[in-house]
Structure formats: C-alpha cells, structure tokens
Motif scaffolding. Structure first.
Motif, PDB file in Angstrom:
ATOM      1  N   GLU A 140      -1.600  -0.918  -4.164  1.00  0.00           N
ATOM      2  CA  GLU A 140      -2.955  -0.130  -3.814  1.00  0.00           C
ATOM      3  C   GLU A 140      -2.353   1.313  -3.062  1.00  0.00           C
ATOM      4  OE1 GLU A 140      -6.711   0.601  -1.174  1.00  0.00           O
ATOM      5  OE2 GLU A 140      -5.551  -1.535  -0.469  1.00  0.00           O
ATOM      6  N   LEU A 141      -3.062   2.199  -3.996  1.00  0.00           N
ATOM      7  CA  LEU A 141      -2.443   3.514  -4.051  1.00  0.00           C
ATOM      8  C   LEU A 141      -3.706   4.602  -2.824  1.00  0.00           C
ATOM      9  CD1 LEU A 141      -1.628   4.101  -7.690  1.00  0.00           C
ATOM     10  CD2 LEU A 141       0.038   3.462  -5.395  1.00  0.00           C
ATOM     11  N   VAL A 142      -3.289   4.688  -2.009  1.00  0.00           N
ATOM     12  CA  VAL A 142      -4.461   5.473  -1.412  1.00  0.00           C
ATOM     13  C   VAL A 142      -4.083   7.025  -0.883  1.00  0.00           C
ATOM     14  CG1 VAL A 142      -5.526   3.537  -0.076  1.00  0.00           C
ATOM     15  CG2 VAL A 142      -3.245   5.105   1.386  1.00  0.00           C
ATOM     16  N   ASP A 143      -5.200   8.174  -0.855  1.00  0.00           N
ATOM     17  CA  ASP A 143      -4.860   9.139  -0.568  1.00  0.00           C
ATOM     18  C   ASP A 143      -4.745   9.751   0.789  1.00  0.00           C
ATOM     19  OD1 ASP A 143      -4.130  11.854  -2.083  1.00  0.00           O
ATOM     20  OD2 ASP A 143      -6.093  12.489  -2.301  1.00  0.00           O
ATOM     21  N   VAL A 195       1.135  -1.380  -0.104  1.00  0.00           N
ATOM     22  CA  VAL A 195       0.148   0.604   0.174  1.00  0.00           C
ATOM     23  C   VAL A 195       0.955   1.286  -0.160  1.00  0.00           C
ATOM     24  CG1 VAL A 195      -1.831   1.617   1.373  1.00  0.00           C
ATOM     25  CG2 VAL A 195      -2.265  -1.042   1.666  1.00  0.00           C
ATOM     26  N   VAL A 196       0.807   2.256  -0.603  1.00  0.00           N
ATOM     27  CA  VAL A 196       1.270   3.498  -0.837  1.00  0.00           C
ATOM     28  C   VAL A 196       0.700   4.842  -0.454  1.00  0.00           C
ATOM     29  CG1 VAL A 196       2.880   4.576  -2.617  1.00  0.00           C
ATOM     30  CG2 VAL A 196       2.410   2.474  -2.645  1.00  0.00           C
ATOM     31  N   VAL A 197       0.834   5.051   0.610  1.00  0.00           N
ATOM     32  CA  VAL A 197      -0.010   5.902   0.977  1.00  0.00           C
ATOM     33  C   VAL A 197       0.541   7.283   0.587  1.00  0.00           C
ATOM     34  CG1 VAL A 197      -0.119   7.646   3.382  1.00  0.00           C
ATOM     35  CG2 VAL A 197       0.056   5.112   3.057  1.00  0.00           C
ATOM     36  N   CYS A 198      -0.082   8.375  -0.033  1.00  0.00           N
ATOM     37  CA  CYS A 198       0.208   9.674  -1.164  1.00  0.00           C
ATOM     38  C   CYS A 198      -0.762  10.717  -0.904  1.00  0.00           C
ATOM     39  CB  CYS A 198      -0.322   9.261  -2.755  1.00  0.00           C
ATOM     40  SG  CYS A 198      -0.513   7.686  -2.948  1.00  0.00           S
ATOM     41  N   PRO A 199       0.675  11.510   0.793  1.00  0.00           N
ATOM     42  CA  PRO A 199       0.181  12.652   1.308  1.00  0.00           C
ATOM     43  C   PRO A 199       0.733  13.779  -0.126  1.00  0.00           C
ATOM     44  CG  PRO A 199       2.825  11.733   1.764  1.00  0.00           C
ATOM     45  CD  PRO A 199       2.018  10.878   0.958  1.00  0.00           C
ATOM     46  N   GLU A 200       1.771  14.117  -0.264  1.00  0.00           N
ATOM     47  CA  GLU A 200       2.006  15.346  -0.694  1.00  0.00           C
ATOM     48  C   GLU A 200       2.242  14.792  -2.595  1.00  0.00           C
ATOM     49  OE1 GLU A 200       6.445  14.047  -0.591  1.00  0.00           O
ATOM     50  OE2 GLU A 200       4.029  13.401   0.362  1.00  0.00           O
ATOM     51  N   PHE A 201       1.899  13.810  -3.504  1.00  0.00           N
ATOM     52  CA  PHE A 201       1.642  13.509  -3.896  1.00  0.00           C
ATOM     53  C   PHE A 201      -0.229  13.364  -4.106  1.00  0.00           C
ATOM     54  CE2 PHE A 201       4.605  10.322  -2.662  1.00  0.00           C
ATOM     55  CZ  PHE A 201       3.948   9.223  -2.565  1.00  0.00           C
ATOM     56  N   SER A 202      -0.398  12.632  -5.299  1.00  0.00           N
ATOM     57  CA  SER A 202      -1.320  11.884  -5.664  1.00  0.00           C
ATOM     58  C   SER A 202      -1.599  11.149  -6.068  1.00  0.00           C
ATOM     59  CB  SER A 202      -2.553  13.136  -6.592  1.00  0.00           C
ATOM     60  OG  SER A 202      -1.697  12.538  -8.107  1.00  0.00           O
ATOM     61  N   PRO A 203      -2.045   9.939  -5.975  1.00  0.00           N
ATOM     62  CA  PRO A 203      -2.109   8.465  -6.070  1.00  0.00           C
ATOM     63  C   PRO A 203      -1.593   8.475  -7.603  1.00  0.00           C
ATOM     64  CG  PRO A 203      -3.996   8.930  -4.415  1.00  0.00           C
ATOM     65  CD  PRO A 203      -3.675   9.849  -5.157  1.00  0.00           C
ATOM     66  N   ALA A 204      -2.419   9.661  -8.247  1.00  0.00           N
ATOM     67  CA  ALA A 204      -2.367   9.228 -10.324  1.00  0.00           C
ATOM     68  C   ALA A 204      -1.129   9.872 -10.545  1.00  0.00           C
ATOM     69  CB  ALA A 204      -3.517  10.339 -10.807  1.00  0.00           C
ATOM     70  N   ASP A 243       3.738   3.623 -14.261  1.00  0.00           N
ATOM     71  CA  ASP A 243       4.028   2.780 -15.254  1.00  0.00           C
ATOM     72  C   ASP A 243       4.807   3.406 -16.308  1.00  0.00           C
ATOM     73  OD1 ASP A 243       1.476   2.517 -14.851  1.00  0.00           O
ATOM     74  OD2 ASP A 243       0.567   4.111 -15.682  1.00  0.00           O
ATOM     75  N   ALA A 244       5.978   4.526 -15.645  1.00  0.00           N
ATOM     76  CA  ALA A 244       7.054   5.420 -16.632  1.00  0.00           C
ATOM     77  C   ALA A 244       8.347   4.508 -16.501  1.00  0.00           C
ATOM     78  CB  ALA A 244       7.170   6.437 -16.764  1.00  0.00           C
ATOM     79  N   GLY A 245       8.327   3.769 -15.317  1.00  0.00           N
ATOM     80  CA  GLY A 245       9.368   2.916 -14.783  1.00  0.00           C
ATOM     81  C   GLY A 245      10.096   3.830 -13.693  1.00  0.00           C
ATOM     82  N   ASP A 246       9.788   4.346 -13.245  1.00  0.00           N
ATOM     83  CA  ASP A 246      10.690   5.517 -12.453  1.00  0.00           C
ATOM     84  C   ASP A 246      11.062   4.716 -10.809  1.00  0.00           C
ATOM     85  OD1 ASP A 246      10.292   7.501 -13.993  1.00  0.00           O
ATOM     86  OD2 ASP A 246       9.597   7.978 -13.215  1.00  0.00           O
ATOM     87  N   VAL A 247       9.802   3.552 -11.060  1.00  0.00           N
ATOM     88  CA  VAL A 247       9.844   2.747  -9.658  1.00  0.00           C
ATOM     89  C   VAL A 247       9.837   1.052 -10.170  1.00  0.00           C
ATOM     90  CG1 VAL A 247       8.427   3.200  -7.371  1.00  0.00           C
ATOM     91  CG2 VAL A 247       7.788   4.959  -8.656  1.00  0.00           C
ATOM     92  N   PRO A 248      11.289   0.819 -10.831  1.00  0.00           N
ATOM     93  CA  PRO A 248      10.404  -0.545 -11.000  1.00  0.00           C
ATOM     94  C   PRO A 248      10.056  -2.091 -10.215  1.00  0.00           C
ATOM     95  CG  PRO A 248      13.337   0.463 -11.284  1.00  0.00           C
ATOM     96  CD  PRO A 248      11.970   1.228 -10.792  1.00  0.00           C
ATOM     97  N   GLU A 249      10.856  -1.377  -8.739  1.00  0.00           N
ATOM     98  CA  GLU A 249      10.334  -2.422  -7.947  1.00  0.00           C
ATOM     99  C   GLU A 249       8.763  -2.696  -7.890  1.00  0.00           C
ATOM    100  OE1 GLU A 249      12.297  -4.685  -6.200  1.00  0.00           O
ATOM    101  OE2 GLU A 249      13.699  -4.274  -7.320  1.00  0.00           O
ATOM    102  N   LEU A 250       8.164  -1.222  -7.607  1.00  0.00           N
ATOM    103  CA  LEU A 250       6.274  -1.800  -7.595  1.00  0.00           C
ATOM    104  C   LEU A 250       5.782  -2.158  -9.006  1.00  0.00           C
ATOM    105  CD1 LEU A 250       5.298   1.211  -5.104  1.00  0.00           C
ATOM    106  CD2 LEU A 250       6.297  -0.619  -5.073  1.00  0.00           C
ATOM    107  N   ALA A 251       6.492  -1.728 -10.081  1.00  0.00           N
ATOM    108  CA  ALA A 251       6.393  -1.719 -11.038  1.00  0.00           C
ATOM    109  C   ALA A 251       5.892  -3.636 -12.235  1.00  0.00           C
ATOM    110  CB  ALA A 251       6.917  -1.441 -12.147  1.00  0.00           C
ATOM    111  N   ARG A 252       7.322  -4.210 -10.658  1.00  0.00           N
ATOM    112  CA  ARG A 252       6.865  -5.808 -10.905  1.00  0.00           C
ATOM    113  C   ARG A 252       6.355  -6.679  -9.750  1.00  0.00           C
ATOM    114  NH1 ARG A 252      12.626  -8.258 -11.577  1.00  0.00           N
ATOM    115  NH2 ARG A 252      11.090  -9.838 -11.759  1.00  0.00           N
ATOM    116  N   ALA A 253       5.308  -5.179  -8.884  1.00  0.00           N
ATOM    117  CA  ALA A 253       5.034  -6.267  -7.759  1.00  0.00           C
ATOM    118  C   ALA A 253       3.659  -6.397  -8.092  1.00  0.00           C
ATOM    119  CB  ALA A 253       4.776  -5.491  -6.255  1.00  0.00           C
ATOM    120  N   LYS A 254       2.996  -7.220  -7.465  1.00  0.00           N
ATOM    121  CA  LYS A 254       2.280  -8.326  -7.998  1.00  0.00           C
ATOM    122  C   LYS A 254       0.249  -7.201  -7.609  1.00  0.00           C
ATOM    123  CE  LYS A 254       4.342 -12.295  -8.618  1.00  0.00           C
ATOM    124  NZ  LYS A 254       3.949 -13.538  -8.539  1.00  0.00           N
TER     125      LYS A 254
END
Length: 226
Positions: free
Chosen positions: A199-202, A169-178, A185-196
């Motif tokens: 969940e992104l929460v605001d 679960v990624v808690v998104c404080p100063e940035f949005s889930p979007a 999606d852009a590949g800036d976070v390769p570890e989470l791109a491969r996680a199965k």
C-alpha cells in the motif's frame, strides 16, 4: 500493538521523540530501536550487528509487532521481515525502499576515520529538506551520529521468500505514491515488485517527517497497525 521505530542514517532513538507520544495517545506502544553504532559511541559495528538488534526487538515485542524503517533503515525493516516473516504483523517504509540481496546497505558518502559522517544539508537540497527550518536543520545536524563503516558498507543478505507475504506500507513523503508505483513497475524496487500486499500512502512532508509532521506520521503508522 508494539510499533518498532528504526531511524535512518545518522539518527538515534531520539529522532522519534515527537512521534512517540502521538502513537501512545492513539493506543499503541511505540518502541524506538537504538541501533548499535548510532548513539552509543561504538564505531566497529557491522550491519549484522544492527540486524541482530532489530531482531531482538522483534523477539521481545508483545505479540506481532509492526516494524517501521525510515530512509536507509527501510532495508533493516525488510531484513526483519526476511528473518521473522511469521513474527511481524507488517512493515512500514518511510521515505525509502529495501535493497535487494547482495547490495551494499548505505555506501553513499565518503568514509572518514572508519565512519560515514553526516555530509551536511547540501546533498539533500530540494524536496527532501524544503520543509525543515534553519533551527531544525541545525538541531538535526548537531545530533547526527556518524555511521560506522561496517554498517554503511555492509552487504544485504535475504534468504526467505516468505517475506513477500508480509504486508508492506510505503509512506511517500518527498515523492508521491504515483512516483513510487512507477519505480516499482519499472523494476527499480525488485523486492516490492514481488511483495503480495503493498500500500502506498501520501504524506505532505520532506524526507524527515518525524520532525516536521509527527502527528500525521503517527496516524499513518497506527492506521498501518490495524
């Protein structure tokens, strides 16, 4: 469920003082993790020492714990998932993302006499700190613990691909889930791109919601523990 709380750079276990009673009231056991070199006066500490402390907390937990990392410590939480993929219930990342293998943990600011001091609030001007009043800023800065060089410049080592099966679960404080999804999606976070399971929460706060939104943060953590 035990909820292990790992503070980010310059924070000791007291950073969670306002969150702990909120989690307890919601029926779970909060466990602030005191990292070596962040509150005990030791400066010769390495990243491996901090990882070992987190893993000891995982091993001492009652059942499978939820491992929560804030800011840079998102990587520490993810390292726990890598080392104990079958022993953790999930990982929560607050205001940050895990580095991938081979990256420096937090080589972000100048090293002075073997430590990385808190650089003041100027580097965090804007969304990171807009919700902190002057009194809170002064209190946090006064309690800030310089980060040992061996931690800041430590190299991240990941080895077990079973970590990608651990719920995140990624808690998104100063940035949005979007925004977070765009970075993944852009590949800036390769570890989470491969996680199965991600969940992104605001959370409407700045980078340090444990100080400004403790009740709301505790609720999100408990929701992730279900």
């Amino acid at each position: 469920m035990d909820i292990l709380l790992i503070g980010g750079l310059w924070l000791d276990g007291s950073a969670w003082d306002d969150v702990v009673p909120q989690i307890e009231a919601l029926g779970h056991r909060p466990v602030p993790v005191t990292l070596p070199g962040q509150g005990d006066g030791r400066t010769g500490v390495t990243l491996d020492d901090q990882v070992a402390t987190v893993l000891a907390a995982v091993d001492a937990a009652s059942g499978k714990p939820l491992v929560v990392g804030h800011s840079a410590a998102c990587t520490l939480a993810w390292l726990a998932a890598d080392a104990r993929p079958e022993a953790v219930a999930g990982v929560v990342l607050i205001g940050g993302f895990p580095w991938d293998d081979g990256k420096s943990y937090a080589d972000l600011f100048p090293i002075v006499d073997g430590v990385m001091p808190f650089p003041g609030w100027e580097p965090f001007a804007g969304p990171d700190s807009d919700d902190l009043d002057d009194e809170t800023k002064a209190a946090v800065a006064a309690r800030a613990v310089p980060v040992p060089e061996g931690v800041a410049k430590g190299v991240v080592h990941l080895s077990d691909e079973r970590r990608f099966g651990v719920p995140v679960v990624v808690v998104c404080p100063e940035f949005s889930p979007a925004q977070a999804q765009e970075w993944i999606d852009a590949g800036d976070v390769p570890e989470l791109a491969r996680a199965k399971q991600v969940e992104l929460v605001d959370l409407d706060s700045g980078h340090w919601p444990m100080f400004t939104r403790p009740a709301e943060l505790a609720r999100l953590l408990v929701d992730a523990a279900v």
